[in-house]
Scaffold this active site. Structure first.
Site, PDB file in Angstrom:
ATOM      1  N   ARG A   1      27.084  -5.231 -27.067  1.00 17.89           N
ATOM      2  CA  ARG A   1      26.967  -6.684 -27.111  1.00 17.89           C
ATOM      3  C   ARG A   1      26.359  -7.171 -28.411  1.00 17.89           C
ATOM      4  O   ARG A   1      26.162  -8.383 -28.579  1.00 17.89           O
ATOM      5  CB  ARG A   1      26.030  -7.132 -25.998  1.00 17.89           C
ATOM      6  CG  ARG A   1      26.704  -7.572 -24.757  1.00 17.89           C
ATOM      7  CD  ARG A   1      25.584  -7.789 -23.769  1.00 17.89           C
ATOM      8  NE  ARG A   1      25.797  -8.945 -22.982  1.00 17.89           N
ATOM      9  CZ  ARG A   1      26.276  -8.887 -21.729  1.00 17.89           C
ATOM     10  NH1 ARG A   1      26.604  -7.755 -21.180  1.00 17.89           N
ATOM     11  NH2 ARG A   1      26.404  -9.972 -21.046  1.00 17.89           N
TER      12      ARG A   1
ATOM     13  N   ARG B   1      23.906 -14.861  -8.127  1.00 18.71           N
ATOM     14  CA  ARG B   1      23.089 -14.079  -9.060  1.00 18.71           C
ATOM     15  C   ARG B   1      22.004 -14.960  -9.665  1.00 18.71           C
ATOM     16  O   ARG B   1      22.259 -16.108  -9.979  1.00 18.71           O
ATOM     17  CB  ARG B   1      23.987 -13.485 -10.145  1.00 18.71           C
ATOM     18  CG  ARG B   1      23.811 -11.994 -10.302  1.00 18.71           C
ATOM     19  CD  ARG B   1      24.887 -11.403 -11.160  1.00 18.71           C
ATOM     20  NE  ARG B   1      24.717 -11.703 -12.571  1.00 18.71           N
ATOM     21  CZ  ARG B   1      25.544 -11.271 -13.522  1.00 18.71           C
ATOM     22  NH1 ARG B   1      26.596 -10.526 -13.197  1.00 18.71           N
ATOM     23  NH2 ARG B   1      25.325 -11.576 -14.781  1.00 18.71           N
TER      24      ARG B   1
ATOM     25  N   ARG C   1      22.846 -18.023 -21.810  1.00 19.44           N
ATOM     26  CA  ARG C   1      23.681 -16.810 -21.946  1.00 19.44           C
ATOM     27  C   ARG C   1      24.869 -17.084 -22.862  1.00 19.44           C
ATOM     28  O   ARG C   1      25.281 -16.219 -23.640  1.00 19.44           O
ATOM     29  CB  ARG C   1      24.163 -16.346 -20.570  1.00 19.44           C
ATOM     30  CG  ARG C   1      23.051 -15.669 -19.758  1.00 19.44           C
ATOM     31  CD  ARG C   1      23.381 -15.609 -18.283  1.00 19.44           C
ATOM     32  NE  ARG C   1      24.552 -14.823 -17.958  1.00 19.44           N
ATOM     33  CZ  ARG C   1      25.251 -14.952 -16.837  1.00 19.44           C
ATOM     34  NH1 ARG C   1      24.897 -15.843 -15.928  1.00 19.44           N
ATOM     35  NH2 ARG C   1      26.294 -14.183 -16.610  1.00 19.44           N
TER      36      ARG C   1
HETATM   37  P1  AP5 Z   1      26.264  -8.843 -17.269  1.00 16.34           P
HETATM   38  O1  AP5 Z   1      26.028  -8.518 -15.859  1.00 16.34           O
HETATM   39  O2  AP5 Z   1      27.127  -7.985 -18.081  1.00 16.34           O
HETATM   40  O3  AP5 Z   1      26.721 -10.354 -17.345  1.00 16.34           O
HETATM   41  P2  AP5 Z   1      27.723 -11.125 -18.336  1.00 16.34           P
HETATM   42  O4  AP5 Z   1      28.204 -10.463 -19.523  1.00 16.34           O
HETATM   43  O5  AP5 Z   1      27.038 -12.420 -18.527  1.00 16.34           O
HETATM   44  O6  AP5 Z   1      29.014 -11.197 -17.545  1.00 16.34           O
HETATM   45  P3  AP5 Z   1      29.190 -11.515 -16.056  1.00 16.34           P
HETATM   46  O7  AP5 Z   1      28.952 -10.318 -15.233  1.00 16.34           O
HETATM   47  O8  AP5 Z   1      28.400 -12.757 -15.729  1.00 16.34           O
HETATM   48  O9  AP5 Z   1      30.716 -11.947 -16.042  1.00 16.34           O
HETATM   49  P4  AP5 Z   1      32.034 -11.064 -15.926  1.00 16.34           P
HETATM   50  O10 AP5 Z   1      32.770 -11.157 -17.209  1.00 16.34           O
HETATM   51  O11 AP5 Z   1      31.756  -9.702 -15.382  1.00 16.34           O
HETATM   52  O12 AP5 Z   1      32.820 -11.948 -14.885  1.00 16.34           O
HETATM   53  P5  AP5 Z   1      33.232 -11.670 -13.359  1.00 16.34           P
HETATM   54  O13 AP5 Z   1      34.310 -10.651 -13.300  1.00 16.34           O
HETATM   55  O14 AP5 Z   1      32.030 -11.499 -12.515  1.00 16.34           O
HETATM   56  O15 AP5 Z   1      24.828  -8.941 -17.992  1.00 16.34           O
HETATM   57  C1  AP5 Z   1      23.760  -9.657 -17.392  1.00 16.34           C
HETATM   58  C2  AP5 Z   1      22.547  -9.658 -18.308  1.00 16.34           C
HETATM   59  O16 AP5 Z   1      22.113  -8.296 -18.522  1.00 16.34           O
HETATM   60  C3  AP5 Z   1      22.793 -10.201 -19.713  1.00 16.34           C
HETATM   61  O17 AP5 Z   1      22.651 -11.602 -19.756  1.00 16.34           O
HETATM   62  C4  AP5 Z   1      21.702  -9.473 -20.498  1.00 16.34           C
HETATM   63  O18 AP5 Z   1      20.450 -10.089 -20.302  1.00 16.34           O
HETATM   64  C5  AP5 Z   1      21.664  -8.097 -19.839  1.00 16.34           C
HETATM   65  N1  AP5 Z   1      22.576  -7.144 -20.530  1.00 16.34           N
HETATM   66  C6  AP5 Z   1      23.703  -6.586 -20.033  1.00 16.34           C
HETATM   67  N2  AP5 Z   1      24.288  -5.787 -20.939  1.00 16.34           N
HETATM   68  C7  AP5 Z   1      23.506  -5.831 -22.046  1.00 16.34           C
HETATM   69  C8  AP5 Z   1      23.601  -5.250 -23.330  1.00 16.34           C
HETATM   70  N3  AP5 Z   1      24.613  -4.429 -23.672  1.00 16.34           N
HETATM   71  N4  AP5 Z   1      22.608  -5.527 -24.225  1.00 16.34           N
HETATM   72  C9  AP5 Z   1      21.575  -6.323 -23.903  1.00 16.34           C
HETATM   73  N5  AP5 Z   1      21.449  -6.937 -22.706  1.00 16.34           N
HETATM   74  C10 AP5 Z   1      22.404  -6.700 -21.787  1.00 16.34           C
HETATM   75  O19 AP5 Z   1      33.927 -13.079 -13.029  1.00 16.34           O
HETATM   76  C11 AP5 Z   1      33.173 -14.280 -12.993  1.00 16.34           C
HETATM   77  C12 AP5 Z   1      33.668 -15.177 -11.841  1.00 16.34           C
HETATM   78  O20 AP5 Z   1      34.998 -15.634 -12.105  1.00 16.34           O
HETATM   79  C13 AP5 Z   1      33.754 -14.470 -10.491  1.00 16.34           C
HETATM   80  O21 AP5 Z   1      33.397 -15.390  -9.506  1.00 16.34           O
HETATM   81  C14 AP5 Z   1      35.238 -14.069 -10.380  1.00 16.34           C
HETATM   82  O22 AP5 Z   1      35.659 -13.970  -9.033  1.00 16.34           O
HETATM   83  C15 AP5 Z   1      35.920 -15.204 -11.112  1.00 16.34           C
HETATM   84  N6  AP5 Z   1      37.142 -14.801 -11.835  1.00 16.34           N
HETATM   85  C16 AP5 Z   1      37.321 -13.656 -12.584  1.00 16.34           C
HETATM   86  N7  AP5 Z   1      38.549 -13.645 -13.153  1.00 16.34           N
HETATM   87  C17 AP5 Z   1      39.147 -14.819 -12.773  1.00 16.34           C
HETATM   88  C18 AP5 Z   1      40.438 -15.413 -13.057  1.00 16.34           C
HETATM   89  N8  AP5 Z   1      41.343 -14.824 -13.875  1.00 16.34           N
HETATM   90  N9  AP5 Z   1      40.707 -16.621 -12.529  1.00 16.34           N
HETATM   91  C19 AP5 Z   1      39.783 -17.256 -11.715  1.00 16.34           C
HETATM   92  N10 AP5 Z   1      38.571 -16.758 -11.414  1.00 16.34           N
HETATM   93  C20 AP5 Z   1      38.262 -15.542 -11.943  1.00 16.34           C
HETATM   94 MG    MG Z   2      29.995  -8.613 -14.849  1.00 16.51          MG
END
Ligand code: AP5
Ligand code: MG
Ligand code: ZN
Length: 214
Positions: A91, A163, A174
């Site tokens: 990231r 969450r 974020r």
């Molecule tokens: P992390 O858990 O990785 O969160 P993020 O990157 O903010 O991503 P999300 O998990 O929120 O989203 P996603 O892309 O996985 O989407 P999802 O599939 O759930 O990280 C959390 C925290 O940890 C960070 O903020 C940081 O503090 C720390 N961290 C993690 N990694 C780190 C690193 N490498 N370095 C430093 N800190 C780190 O989908 C989202 C929603 O949309 C769901 O409800 C889903 O059902 C819906 N959805 C998905 N696709 C579609 C579609 N095509 N159409 C309609 N709805 C959809």
């Molecule tokens: Mg995720």
């Protein structure tokens, strides 16, 4: 081995779960690893909790140490024999450089970086409607991807919760962090010649079809 990249809510976790099912890849989500560590109150958990709850990245040295320890323990297990998906790592540019070192250390290679491209207003809607399994981390959406039974995970029967970092103020932070620290990786991997762009705004089955082509 692939990296799934994209802003918060882009669908990384959703697509990773489908890739696990179809190709038997192993998903490595640093976010899930941190949330597990927080629950178990390990050393990484205590540190990560603070940063995650405010929408900041966990500092690079801790994140790198955690993933390195995780790989040392797991990379030679059966689960990894078909390859892996990195979801949410790297990231930052520092993490990306370190990943290159880790690759040579463990003797593996990243074949493609898939970037889920998606505008901000869509992300906000997705995160506010997301529900996450408290036990296995699987993502659902109350409108776009509902579970079979309300409030219950299809995969493991766990409770679906909002969450902690999906509150509107934290989501805004974020997204800021994403633009400052993670977006530059798009250029980084374009220069490496392995970046693939996928439209993340379309239906999740169509996103999956695009990824499958790659
Ligand atoms: P992390 O858990 O990785 O969160 P993020 O990157 O903010 O991503 P999300 O998990 O929120 O989203 P996603 O892309 O996985 O989407 P999802 O599939 O759930 O990280 C959390 C925290 O940890 C960070 O903020 C940081 O503090 C720390 N961290 C993690 N990694 C780190 C690193 N490498 N370095 C430093 N800190 C780190 O989908 C989202 C929603 O949309 C769901 O409800 C889903 O059902 C819906 N959805 C998905 N696709 C579609 C579609 N095509 N159409 C309609 N709805 C959809
Ligand atoms: Mg995720
Ligand atoms: Zn579950």
């Amino acid at each position: 081995n692939i990296i799934l990249m994209g802003p918060p809510g882009a669908g990384k976790g959703t697509q990773a779960a489908k890739l696990v099912e179809k190709y038997g890849l192993k998903q490595i989500s640093t976010g899930d690893l941190f949330r597990k560590a927080i629950k178990e109150e390990t050393k990484f958990g205590v540190i990560a909790k603070y940063f995650i709850s405010f929408g900041y990245l966990v500092p690079d040295d801790f994140t790198i140490q955690m993933i390195q320890e995780y790989l040392e323990e797991n990379i030679n297990t059966e689960e990894f024999k078909n390859g892996f998906i990195l979801d949410g790592f790297p990231r930052t540019i520092i993490q990306a450089r370190k990943l290159a070192d880790i690759c040579s250390m463990f003797n593996f290679k990243i074949d493609a970086v898939i970037n889920l491209d998606i505008p901000e207003d869509v992300l906000v809607k997705r995160l506010s409607g997301r529900r996450t399994c408290a036990d296995c981390g699987k993502s659902y959406h109350i409108v776009y991807n509902p579970p079979k039974k309300e409030g219950v995970c299809d995969a493991c029967g766990g409770e679906l919760i909002l969450r902690d970092d999906d509150k509107p103020e934290t989501v805004e932070q974020r997204l800021r962090v994403y633009h400052e620290q993670t977006q530059p990786l798009i250029d980084y991997y374009t220069k490496e010649g392995i970046l693939k762009e996928v439209d993340g705004t379309i239906d999740l089955e169509d996103v999956f079809a695009e990824i499958t082509k790659i």
